[in-house]
Design an enzyme around this catalytic site. Sequence first.
Site, PDB file in Angstrom:
ATOM      1  N   LYS A   1       0.812  -1.225   0.000  1.00  0.00           N
ATOM      2  CA  LYS A   1       0.000   0.000   0.000  1.00  0.00           C
ATOM      3  C   LYS A   1       0.844   1.274   0.000  1.00  0.00           C
ATOM      4  O   LYS A   1       0.458   2.273  -0.616  1.00  0.00           O
ATOM      5  CB  LYS A   1      -0.972   0.000   1.188  1.00  0.00           C
ATOM      6  CG  LYS A   1      -2.069  -1.051   1.072  1.00  0.00           C
ATOM      7  CD  LYS A   1      -3.056  -0.949   2.220  1.00  0.00           C
ATOM      8  CE  LYS A   1      -4.124  -2.038   2.125  1.00  0.00           C
ATOM      9  NZ  LYS A   1      -5.131  -1.897   3.199  1.00  0.00           N
TER      10      LYS A   1
ATOM     11  N   GLU B   1      -7.555  13.139  -1.732  1.00  0.00           N
ATOM     12  CA  GLU B   1      -7.240  13.755  -0.440  1.00  0.00           C
ATOM     13  C   GLU B   1      -7.074  12.700   0.651  1.00  0.00           C
ATOM     14  O   GLU B   1      -6.153  12.764   1.472  1.00  0.00           O
ATOM     15  CB  GLU B   1      -8.354  14.740  -0.058  1.00  0.00           C
ATOM     16  CG  GLU B   1      -8.053  15.558   1.173  1.00  0.00           C
ATOM     17  CD  GLU B   1      -9.142  16.570   1.490  1.00  0.00           C
ATOM     18  OE1 GLU B   1      -9.190  17.022   2.656  1.00  0.00           O
ATOM     19  OE2 GLU B   1      -9.933  16.905   0.594  1.00  0.00           O
TER      20      GLU B   1
ATOM     21  N   GLY C   1      -3.367   0.166  17.743  1.00  0.00           N
ATOM     22  CA  GLY C   1      -2.343   0.009  16.715  1.00  0.00           C
ATOM     23  C   GLY C   1      -2.008   1.342  16.063  1.00  0.00           C
ATOM     24  O   GLY C   1      -2.834   2.251  16.016  1.00  0.00           O
TER      25      GLY C   1
ATOM     26  N   LYS D   1       5.510   5.915  18.299  1.00  0.00           N
ATOM     27  CA  LYS D   1       4.914   5.714  16.976  1.00  0.00           C
ATOM     28  C   LYS D   1       3.493   6.277  16.938  1.00  0.00           C
ATOM     29  O   LYS D   1       3.073   6.888  15.954  1.00  0.00           O
ATOM     30  CB  LYS D   1       4.902   4.210  16.640  1.00  0.00           C
ATOM     31  CG  LYS D   1       4.617   3.905  15.186  1.00  0.00           C
ATOM     32  CD  LYS D   1       4.784   2.413  14.909  1.00  0.00           C
ATOM     33  CE  LYS D   1       4.458   2.108  13.450  1.00  0.00           C
ATOM     34  NZ  LYS D   1       4.533   0.663  13.156  1.00  0.00           N
TER      35      LYS D   1
END
Length: 270
Positions: free
Chosen positions: A68, A80, A129, A158
Amino acid sequence: MGRKDRYVVMGNPIAHSKSPQIHAQFAEQTGEALTYERMLVPLDGFAAAMRALIDGGAKGANVTVPFKQQAHALATALTERAGAAGAVNTLSFHGKVILGDNTDGAGLTTDIVRNCGIALRGKRILLLGAGGAARGVLSPLLHHEPSELVLANRSVDKAELLAQRFAADGKVAVSEYEGLDGRFDVIVNATAASLAGEMPPLAPALFDANTLAYDMMYGAEPTVFMQFAQQHGAMVRDGLGMLIEQAAESFYLWRGVRPDTAPVFAAMRG
């Protein structure tokens, strides 16, 4: 019979993908003349595979793990939402233009709001996640204006980076799993833990009878995350509806026709 337009889903692995069955049902339902097949792409061969598709006259492709972000980099134009996600799951080929889009977030929110009948506006949402799956759905979730959206991840750094990336779309609170408290209206598992039969370390108090526990993964049996949530009173749903809804969004982008997803969901669940 006239020539059919060609579409594929590109990934590695790809044999498990249900997308060909979904798009075959959409095509039959709408009368659109197209073929749609799986395409196993070598891990180091995505760009070459995409070029061969374009040269061969294909009209578009879906892109799944692990390509991806490569698709995002190779697109010559981005919608967008694909730009915001930093990942592309839908490609449309128009002459020299490679348009990249991301329909994952639309698939998730449509499945929750329309199919589950659960409004997201004003709700307390927990997103588990901080990888590519979370990045694809964060902006669409924020656009529904929840009262609070908490992003939890093993690595808080992260999660912080992701929260900063989407700051223009809305406020995102960040937490490690152990620091979560209070109940949530919607908990979305965007981790890959379910693939390994595992789940993030969550406290039972995060769930109650009014919580929707949604796992973006799907399979023949409920995931460990769904089983845990159900044991603590929550409503549960897997990602099959999201898969079908994001496919319908891709189909609409390609063909200008919006298929009815309900009979497809019923057929595949059956």
